[in-house]
Design a protein around this motif. Structure first.
Motif, PDB file in Angstrom:
ATOM      1  N   PHE A 133       1.227  -1.045   0.161  1.00 22.08           N
ATOM      2  CA  PHE A 133      -0.151   0.219   0.053  1.00 22.08           C
ATOM      3  C   PHE A 133       0.916   0.884  -0.210  1.00 22.08           C
ATOM      4  CE2 PHE A 133      -2.436   2.953   2.026  1.00 22.08           C
ATOM      5  CZ  PHE A 133      -3.359   3.494   1.259  1.00 22.08           C
ATOM      6  N   LEU A 134       1.416   1.021   1.416  1.00 22.28           N
ATOM      7  CA  LEU A 134       3.099   2.379   0.849  1.00 22.28           C
ATOM      8  C   LEU A 134       4.036   2.357  -0.201  1.00 22.28           C
ATOM      9  CD1 LEU A 134       3.680   2.357   4.858  1.00 22.28           C
ATOM     10  CD2 LEU A 134       2.300   3.899   3.508  1.00 22.28           C
ATOM     11  N   LEU A 135       4.228   1.678  -0.702  1.00 23.87           N
ATOM     12  CA  LEU A 135       5.240   1.842  -1.981  1.00 23.87           C
ATOM     13  C   LEU A 135       4.311   1.961  -2.946  1.00 23.87           C
ATOM     14  CD1 LEU A 135       8.395  -0.450  -0.711  1.00 23.87           C
ATOM     15  CD2 LEU A 135       8.251   2.399   0.024  1.00 23.87           C
ATOM     16  N   LEU A 136       3.197   0.676  -3.567  1.00 27.27           N
ATOM     17  CA  LEU A 136       3.330   0.747  -4.765  1.00 27.27           C
ATOM     18  C   LEU A 136       1.233   0.971  -5.107  1.00 27.27           C
ATOM     19  CD1 LEU A 136       4.074  -2.843  -5.035  1.00 27.27           C
ATOM     20  CD2 LEU A 136       5.004  -0.830  -6.163  1.00 27.27           C
ATOM     21  N   THR A 137       0.447   1.615  -4.370  1.00 19.87           N
ATOM     22  CA  THR A 137      -0.916   1.861  -3.828  1.00 19.87           C
ATOM     23  C   THR A 137      -1.061   3.050  -3.226  1.00 19.87           C
ATOM     24  OG1 THR A 137      -0.985   0.012  -2.118  1.00 19.87           O
ATOM     25  CG2 THR A 137      -1.695   0.022  -5.132  1.00 19.87           C
ATOM     26  N   ALA A 144      10.816   4.929  -1.969  1.00 19.61           N
ATOM     27  CA  ALA A 144      12.332   4.359  -2.998  1.00 19.61           C
ATOM     28  C   ALA A 144      13.939   4.236  -1.806  1.00 19.61           C
ATOM     29  CB  ALA A 144      12.584   4.613  -4.524  1.00 19.61           C
ATOM     30  N   ASN A 145      13.632   6.072  -1.854  1.00 19.21           N
ATOM     31  CA  ASN A 145      14.886   6.359  -0.876  1.00 19.21           C
ATOM     32  C   ASN A 145      14.529   5.885   0.688  1.00 19.21           C
ATOM     33  OD1 ASN A 145      16.983   7.815  -2.502  1.00 19.21           O
ATOM     34  ND2 ASN A 145      15.550   8.466  -3.267  1.00 19.21           N
ATOM     35  N   ALA A 146      13.179   5.398   0.716  1.00 20.25           N
ATOM     36  CA  ALA A 146      12.410   5.071   2.199  1.00 20.25           C
ATOM     37  C   ALA A 146      13.355   3.680   2.761  1.00 20.25           C
ATOM     38  CB  ALA A 146      10.767   5.053   1.950  1.00 20.25           C
ATOM     39  N   ALA A 147      12.334   3.100   1.197  1.00 14.18           N
ATOM     40  CA  ALA A 147      13.376   1.896   1.242  1.00 14.18           C
ATOM     41  C   ALA A 147      14.165   1.518   0.742  1.00 14.18           C
ATOM     42  CB  ALA A 147      13.017   0.222   0.042  1.00 14.18           C
ATOM     43  N   GLY A 148      15.262   2.629   0.865  1.00 16.43           N
ATOM     44  CA  GLY A 148      17.103   2.455   1.256  1.00 16.43           C
ATOM     45  C   GLY A 148      17.441   2.546   2.650  1.00 16.43           C
TER      46      GLY A 148
END
Length: 282
Positions: free
Chosen positions: A216-220, A236-240
């Motif tokens: 939900f957070l990253l894709l939708t 993407a930078n949060a995941a990094g």
């Protein structure tokens, strides 16, 4: 000037999304009410929480927090993050603003309100274990994940990364709010912060609810299509920012060369753009 008009409109749109319809009134109350504050004007916690890098740190914190099955069960059952994601963001951002920049009286009132809500939230996780939102151990986990991600985001994307001593002060200052909320002995320096994060690892795993929240957070995200590319850069930078073990648990891909060049450059560009938009024209 056209540039100032664009900046004002973009800044207003961002502020409205993050702060909600009561944002202007809350901002005036937080910053203009006279009285002592929990934190001095030059405090590291004000530097970190007032910077655009929080847009990345906030997403990272939600991803990391989701890995505790009991914390995630409470969020999934009671937070309404899917039905009212902007409302949840606005309540969280207002709480952070009040406790960081508001008067002591307003900060304590905000803490008391959250504690009252936490006291009513309890249930049973899918694995059969009971949970309570006011459990000091869970509150410490939530705080530890937040402090780790907020500080990591600031050190990577902040306008003025903190010196080593100021990083320690940030952890100690943010712990004051955690203790007020009922956390159990939150870490008081950066070394203790990393150690406490690792101490929780035996309790962490990616439940189906955690992976659904990550999707939900990253894709939708609940955003118009035109805004999704910019948000995608932040996400993407949060995941990094996450530790490798957390990324693996959430099944988040890792492409070293791309992340350390194009993705990170995009993160710097987006935080600079947000900082520019949110700054009042000279």
């Amino acid at each position: 000037m056209l540039v100032d008009t664009v900046r004002t409109r973009l800044g207003s749109a961002l502020f409205s999304r993050v702060a909600g319809p009561d944002g202007p009134a809350n901002r005036a109350r937080i910053h203009d009410t006279p009285g002592p504050r929990w934190f001095a004007p030059d405090s590291p916690v004000r530097t970190v929480h007032g910077d655009a890098a929080m847009f990345i740190g906030g997403i990272a914190a939600l991803l990391l927090q989701s890995l505790h099955p009991l914390a995630m069960a409470a969020v999934d059952a009671h937070s309404g993050y899917k039905g009212d994601p902007w409302g949840r963001l606005q309540r969280t951002s207002t709480f952070l603003a009040v406790t960081t920049f508001g008067t002591e009286e307003h900060a304590q009132h905000a803490v008391d309100q959250v504690r009252a809500v936490h006291g009513r939230i309890r249930g049973t996780a899918p694995d059969g274990r009971p949970y309570r939102a006011d459990d000091p151990h869970l509150l410490t986990w939530v705080h530890t994940a937040e402090a780790y991600c907020f500080l990591a985001a600031h050190q990577r994307f902040g306008a003025h990364p903190l010196e080593k001593e100021s990083c320690t002060r940030y952890v100690a200052e943010s712990a004051r709010v955690a203790r007020a909320l009922g956390a159990d002995d939150p870490p008081a320096d950066r070394t203790a912060l990393v150690r406490r994060l690792n101490d929780y690892r035996t309790e962490l795993r990616a439940t189906p609810a955690a992976r659904e929240a990550a999707r939900f957070l990253l894709l939708t995200p609940p955003l118009p299509w035109v805004a999704r590319p910019a948000y995608g850069v932040l996400a993407a930078n949060a995941a990094g920012l996450l530790p490798g073990w957390a990324r693996r648990a959430l099944l988040l891909p890792y492409i070293p060369v791309v992340e350390e060049t194009a993705v990170r450059l995009g993160g710097h560009g987006m935080t600079r753009a947000i900082r520019w938009a949110m700054r009042s024209p000279a």
